[in-house]
Design a protein around this motif. Structure first.
Motif, PDB file in Angstrom:
ATOM      1  N   ARG A 127      -8.164  17.489   7.742  1.00  0.00           N
ATOM      2  CA  ARG A 127      -8.191  16.721   6.492  1.00  0.00           C
ATOM      3  C   ARG A 127      -6.790  16.598   5.897  1.00  0.00           C
ATOM      4  NH1 ARG A 127     -12.992  19.694   5.662  1.00  0.00           N
ATOM      5  NH2 ARG A 127     -11.955  21.169   4.275  1.00  0.00           N
ATOM      6  N   LYS A 128      -5.984  17.643   6.055  1.00  0.00           N
ATOM      7  CA  LYS A 128      -4.630  17.630   5.504  1.00  0.00           C
ATOM      8  C   LYS A 128      -3.742  16.573   6.156  1.00  0.00           C
ATOM      9  CE  LYS A 128      -4.404  21.199   2.530  1.00  0.00           C
ATOM     10  NZ  LYS A 128      -3.855  21.125   1.148  1.00  0.00           N
ATOM     11  N   ILE A 129      -4.037  16.210   7.405  1.00  0.00           N
ATOM     12  CA  ILE A 129      -3.158  15.274   8.118  1.00  0.00           C
ATOM     13  C   ILE A 129      -3.866  13.965   8.455  1.00  0.00           C
ATOM     14  CG2 ILE A 129      -1.835  17.187   9.067  1.00  0.00           C
ATOM     15  CD1 ILE A 129      -3.214  16.622  11.777  1.00  0.00           C
ATOM     16  N   ALA A 130      -4.989  13.706   7.796  1.00  0.00           N
ATOM     17  CA  ALA A 130      -5.785  12.509   8.115  1.00  0.00           C
ATOM     18  C   ALA A 130      -5.015  11.213   7.892  1.00  0.00           C
ATOM     19  CB  ALA A 130      -7.061  12.510   7.279  1.00  0.00           C
ATOM     20  N   HIS A 131      -3.995  11.252   7.041  1.00  0.00           N
ATOM     21  CA  HIS A 131      -3.225  10.041   6.743  1.00  0.00           C
ATOM     22  C   HIS A 131      -2.132   9.777   7.774  1.00  0.00           C
ATOM     23  CE1 HIS A 131      -1.007  13.428   5.127  1.00  0.00           C
ATOM     24  NE2 HIS A 131       0.068  12.655   4.981  1.00  0.00           N
ATOM     25  N   THR A 132      -2.022  10.633   8.790  1.00  0.00           N
ATOM     26  CA  THR A 132      -0.996  10.486   9.825  1.00  0.00           C
ATOM     27  C   THR A 132      -1.668  10.247  11.177  1.00  0.00           C
ATOM     28  OG1 THR A 132      -0.871  12.809  10.547  1.00  0.00           O
ATOM     29  CG2 THR A 132       0.331  12.197   8.531  1.00  0.00           C
ATOM     30  N   GLY A 157     -14.758  21.053  14.829  1.00  0.00           N
ATOM     31  CA  GLY A 157     -14.055  20.864  13.566  1.00  0.00           C
ATOM     32  C   GLY A 157     -13.134  19.660  13.549  1.00  0.00           C
ATOM     33  N   GLY A 158     -13.126  18.886  14.638  1.00  0.00           N
ATOM     34  CA  GLY A 158     -12.296  17.680  14.681  1.00  0.00           C
ATOM     35  C   GLY A 158     -10.936  17.884  15.297  1.00  0.00           C
ATOM     36  N   GLY A 159     -10.690  19.078  15.856  1.00  0.00           N
ATOM     37  CA  GLY A 159      -9.409  19.346  16.492  1.00  0.00           C
ATOM     38  C   GLY A 159      -9.426  19.032  17.978  1.00  0.00           C
ATOM     39  N   SER A 160      -8.284  19.242  18.624  1.00  0.00           N
ATOM     40  CA  SER A 160      -8.127  19.012  20.062  1.00  0.00           C
ATOM     41  C   SER A 160      -7.801  20.327  20.750  1.00  0.00           C
ATOM     42  CB  SER A 160      -7.013  18.001  20.335  1.00  0.00           C
ATOM     43  OG  SER A 160      -7.294  16.751  19.727  1.00  0.00           O
ATOM     44  N   ASN A 161      -8.072  20.374  22.034  1.00  0.00           N
ATOM     45  CA  ASN A 161      -7.785  21.575  22.816  1.00  0.00           C
ATOM     46  C   ASN A 161      -6.461  21.451  23.544  1.00  0.00           C
ATOM     47  OD1 ASN A 161     -11.255  22.019  23.826  1.00  0.00           O
ATOM     48  ND2 ASN A 161     -10.176  22.800  22.043  1.00  0.00           N
ATOM     49  N   HIS A 162      -5.686  22.517  23.496  1.00  0.00           N
ATOM     50  CA  HIS A 162      -4.505  22.659  24.336  1.00  0.00           C
ATOM     51  C   HIS A 162      -5.017  23.137  25.690  1.00  0.00           C
ATOM     52  CE1 HIS A 162      -0.241  23.488  25.168  1.00  0.00           C
ATOM     53  NE2 HIS A 162       0.030  22.869  24.023  1.00  0.00           N
TER      54      HIS A 162
END
Length: 289
Positions: A127-132, A157-162
């Motif tokens: 959510r903190k970086i949704a604008h990027t 949670g909407g993240g990606s895996n390394h």
């Protein structure tokens, strides 16, 4: 946010882990408290609900715990992994033998609380970086034996895996560079050794190292512990040549500024190693046979 086909976990990936957790909890004699206080044929209805706002992850494991203990238990989820829930929302309803419900309760909740905590913290970062255009990704800093589950929770949670381990991608770090004799030399050695399907990333912590890395054309460069100003300069010099990843002590107070520099990915161990569990409870109403 809602559950999606991408947030899948195959039974073969989690059933052995759930079974091991149940064996650890039940020990040699089973649930002696329930055996002593509850009739063998008493039944109960139970409700699992979240006591905090958050993103749920781990429902397949909770269901597996109950049904491994007793295939006759009725387990009815009312949401899906990846759903964002408000405090008080019901996750699932369970009905059947009371001893069976209680035997599986703690293991089911442990997985749900831990994985939902990771999913919820990951969602806070996204959510903190949704604008990027940047994406949050996890690292290999996970609890041993639970990596596949924790990386799944990150996706919920909407993240990606390394990378999942040392065997599925090359990540040349500072110690590799020190031993191999330099940034470009390490990249060339990795390219010679690995097949064409293996991606190569290298970690740098100065702009001089970054320039050297670009001359050897890796697939990605990890910019470690750089200030937003340095990251912005690296993005400018890169001009879209390789994928850029920022990492190093990034938290909720700094992640937006890092994302605004234009990097493609932001990796942080905090979403797996520092995520507090989501408060989830199970309440039972008993009824006699």
């Amino acid at each position: 946010m809602s559950g999606s086909p991408e947030n899948t976990l195959l039974p073969i990936q989690f059933e052995p882990i759930v079974r091991a957790a149940l064996e650890e909890d039940l020990g040699r004699a089973g649930d002696i408290t329930s055996q002593a206080t509850i009739g063998a044929h008493d039944t109960a209805r139970a409700v699992m609900a979240t006591r905090q706002d958050g993103v749920v992850a781990g429902l397949p494991l909770a269901t597996c715990a109950f049904r491994t203990i007793d295939p006759d238990l009725s387990v009815d989820p009312e949401c899906a992994d990846g759903d964002r829930l408000l405090a008080g929302a019901v996750l699932a309803r369970i009905e059947g033998n009371a001893r069976s419900v209680l035997a599986a309760e703690r293991v089911a909740l442990n997985f749900l609380m831990h994985l939902s905590g990771i999913a919820s913290l990951t969602a806070a970062y996204t959510r903190k970086i949704a604008h990027t255009g940047a994406r949050i990704c996890c690292t290999r800093k996970t609890i041993p034996g639970l990596r596949v589950l924790e990386k799944y929770a990150v996706r919920c949670g909407g993240g990606s895996n390394h990378r999942y381990g040392l065997d599925d991608a090359v990540l040349i770090k500072d110690n590799h560079i020190a031993v191999s004799g330099g940034v470009a030399r390490a990249i060339e050695a990795a390219r010679t050794h690995c097949g064409h399907m293996v991606r190569i990333e290298i970690e740098v912590d100065t702009l001089a190292q970054f320039e050297e890395a670009l001359t050897a054309a890796p697939d990605a460069v990890l910019l470690d512990n750089m200030s937003p100003e340095m990251l912005s300069e690296a993005v400018r010099r890169n001009a879209g040549q390789v994928v850029l990843e920022a990492s190093g002590n990034i938290d909720l107070t700094t992640v937006a500024a890092v994302a605004e520099t234009g990097v493609d990915y932001i990796s942080t161990s905090k979403i797996t190693m520092a995520a507090p569990p989501l408060d989830i409870g199970l309440d039972i109403s008993a009824r006699q046979p």
